[in-house]
Design a protein around this motif. Structure first.
Motif, PDB file in Angstrom:
ATOM      1  N   THR A  17       0.747  -1.072  -0.155  1.00 30.42           N
ATOM      2  CA  THR A  17       0.035   0.022  -0.207  1.00 30.42           C
ATOM      3  C   THR A  17       0.974   1.350   0.234  1.00 30.42           C
ATOM      4  O   THR A  17       1.858   1.339   0.736  1.00 30.42           O
ATOM      5  CB  THR A  17      -0.952   0.016   1.180  1.00 30.42           C
ATOM      6  N   LEU A  18       0.671   2.075  -1.180  1.00 35.43           N
ATOM      7  CA  LEU A  18       1.371   3.221  -0.925  1.00 35.43           C
ATOM      8  C   LEU A  18       0.510   4.422  -0.297  1.00 35.43           C
ATOM      9  O   LEU A  18      -0.452   4.777  -0.445  1.00 35.43           O
ATOM     10  CB  LEU A  18       1.626   3.965  -2.457  1.00 35.43           C
ATOM     11  N   ASP A  19       1.111   4.596   1.064  1.00 33.57           N
ATOM     12  CA  ASP A  19       0.519   5.412   2.064  1.00 33.57           C
ATOM     13  C   ASP A  19       1.148   6.866   1.971  1.00 33.57           C
ATOM     14  O   ASP A  19       2.135   6.880   2.299  1.00 33.57           O
ATOM     15  CB  ASP A  19       0.610   5.038   3.387  1.00 33.57           C
ATOM     16  N   VAL A  43      -2.812  -0.855  -3.302  1.00 35.24           N
ATOM     17  CA  VAL A  43      -3.476   0.099  -2.838  1.00 35.24           C
ATOM     18  C   VAL A  43      -3.031   1.758  -2.677  1.00 35.24           C
ATOM     19  O   VAL A  43      -1.800   1.618  -2.369  1.00 35.24           O
ATOM     20  CB  VAL A  43      -4.022  -0.080  -1.400  1.00 35.24           C
ATOM     21  N   TRP A  44      -3.647   2.608  -3.217  1.00 40.63           N
ATOM     22  CA  TRP A  44      -3.109   4.060  -2.985  1.00 40.63           C
ATOM     23  C   TRP A  44      -3.752   4.752  -1.852  1.00 40.63           C
ATOM     24  O   TRP A  44      -5.027   4.783  -2.047  1.00 40.63           O
ATOM     25  CB  TRP A  44      -3.497   4.887  -4.588  1.00 40.63           C
ATOM     26  N   HIS A  45      -3.112   4.767  -0.711  1.00 47.05           N
ATOM     27  CA  HIS A  45      -3.813   5.483   0.497  1.00 47.05           C
ATOM     28  C   HIS A  45      -3.413   6.858   0.654  1.00 47.05           C
ATOM     29  O   HIS A  45      -2.539   7.286   0.598  1.00 47.05           O
ATOM     30  CB  HIS A  45      -3.012   4.654   1.552  1.00 47.05           C
ATOM     31  N   LEU A  46      -4.712   7.367  -0.065  1.00 46.32           N
ATOM     32  CA  LEU A  46      -4.748   8.927   0.300  1.00 46.32           C
ATOM     33  C   LEU A  46      -4.836   9.464   1.630  1.00 46.32           C
ATOM     34  O   LEU A  46      -5.796   9.138   2.493  1.00 46.32           O
ATOM     35  CB  LEU A  46      -6.051   9.418  -0.751  1.00 46.32           C
ATOM     36  N   ASN A  47      -4.419  10.603   1.650  1.00 45.08           N
ATOM     37  CA  ASN A  47      -4.531  11.506   2.698  1.00 45.08           C
ATOM     38  C   ASN A  47      -3.711  12.619   2.660  1.00 45.08           C
ATOM     39  O   ASN A  47      -2.485  12.599   1.729  1.00 45.08           O
ATOM     40  CB  ASN A  47      -4.178  10.796   4.097  1.00 45.08           C
ATOM     41  N   THR A  94      -7.814   4.327  -0.911  1.00 42.63           N
ATOM     42  CA  THR A  94      -8.714   4.406   0.526  1.00 42.63           C
ATOM     43  C   THR A  94      -8.276   5.502   0.945  1.00 42.63           C
ATOM     44  O   THR A  94      -7.244   6.201   0.646  1.00 42.63           O
ATOM     45  CB  THR A  94      -7.846   3.165   1.208  1.00 42.63           C
ATOM     46  N   MET A  95      -8.944   6.004   2.296  1.00 46.43           N
ATOM     47  CA  MET A  95      -8.670   7.331   2.991  1.00 46.43           C
ATOM     48  C   MET A  95      -8.256   6.843   4.482  1.00 46.43           C
ATOM     49  O   MET A  95      -9.196   5.707   4.820  1.00 46.43           O
ATOM     50  CB  MET A  95      -9.707   8.041   2.881  1.00 46.43           C
ATOM     51  N   GLU A  96      -7.639   7.570   5.151  1.00 43.40           N
ATOM     52  CA  GLU A  96      -7.325   7.043   6.434  1.00 43.40           C
ATOM     53  C   GLU A  96      -6.865   8.437   7.205  1.00 43.40           C
ATOM     54  O   GLU A  96      -5.897   9.131   6.828  1.00 43.40           O
ATOM     55  CB  GLU A  96      -6.360   6.137   6.669  1.00 43.40           C
ATOM     56  N   VAL A  97      -7.673   8.973   7.957  1.00 42.61           N
ATOM     57  CA  VAL A  97      -7.270  10.022   8.684  1.00 42.61           C
ATOM     58  C   VAL A  97      -7.622   9.829  10.216  1.00 42.61           C
ATOM     59  O   VAL A  97      -8.776   9.469  10.674  1.00 42.61           O
ATOM     60  CB  VAL A  97      -7.884  11.321   8.074  1.00 42.61           C
ATOM     61  N   PHE A  98      -6.812  10.230  11.170  1.00 41.73           N
ATOM     62  CA  PHE A  98      -6.923  10.028  12.602  1.00 41.73           C
ATOM     63  C   PHE A  98      -6.788  11.606  13.286  1.00 41.73           C
ATOM     64  O   PHE A  98      -6.377  11.826  14.395  1.00 41.73           O
ATOM     65  CB  PHE A  98      -5.725   9.289  13.200  1.00 41.73           C
ATOM     66  N   ARG A  99      -7.475  12.473  12.597  1.00 39.89           N
ATOM     67  CA  ARG A  99      -7.231  13.869  13.232  1.00 39.89           C
ATOM     68  C   ARG A  99      -8.442  13.788  14.199  1.00 39.89           C
ATOM     69  O   ARG A  99      -9.735  13.902  13.840  1.00 39.89           O
ATOM     70  CB  ARG A  99      -7.722  14.516  12.158  1.00 39.89           C
ATOM     71  N   PRO A 100      -8.228  14.568  15.274  1.00 42.09           N
ATOM     72  CA  PRO A 100      -9.143  14.704  16.494  1.00 42.09           C
ATOM     73  C   PRO A 100     -10.533  15.405  16.150  1.00 42.09           C
ATOM     74  O   PRO A 100     -11.431  15.321  16.514  1.00 42.09           O
ATOM     75  CB  PRO A 100      -8.250  15.389  17.467  1.00 42.09           C
TER      76      PRO A 100
END
Length: 128
Positions: A17-19, A43-47, A94-100
């Motif tokens: 996966t390219l994050d 997977v191209w991991h967008l953010n 895919t999208m992954e964000v852990f922003r409060p």
């Protein structure tokens, strides 16, 4: 080094996966990415991410942003152009964000926003 493992194993069911966040945060090289086989990137991991020094202790997952959001420092066009050139077909993003701040959204709002941003982002950079 993940790609080195994929290359060594050399099996059609093994890829990476390219994050974008980790690629940038860990000072990975676009020159190395240009040498990769895009078929081995599953997977191209967008953010996006805030602009800060690579490897900084405070550079953590909470610094992720929706791609293209104000303050995002990543060169998304460069990622897309490079992936196209090496043969990544754009099948899985895919999208992954852990922003409060994003945790303040309901699950439904968060999922809907992630889907909208992903779709718009891919259309902006992947359209032929």
């Amino acid at each position: 080094y993940a790609y080195d493992i994929v290359s060594e194993v050399n099996h059609p069911l093994v890829g990476i996966t390219l994050d974008q966040y980790h690629f940038h945060a860990m000072a990975s090289s676009f020159e190395a990415l240009k040498k990769a086989d895009g078929k081995k990137i599953f997977v191209w991991h967008l953010n996006g991410m805030e602009n800060m020094p690579c490897g900084a202790a405070y550079n953590n997952d909470e610094k992720r942003l929706w791609p293209g959001e104000p303050g995002d420092c990543l060169d998304h066009k460069r990622y897309a152009d490079t992936l196209k050139k090496i043969g990544f077909e754009g099948d899985v993003c895919t999208m992954e964000v852990f922003r409060p701040d994003y945790y303040k959204l309901s699950n439904e709002e968060n999922i809907k926003k992630a889907a909208e941003v992903t779709k718009a982002h891919v259309a902006k950079y992947w359209a032929d």
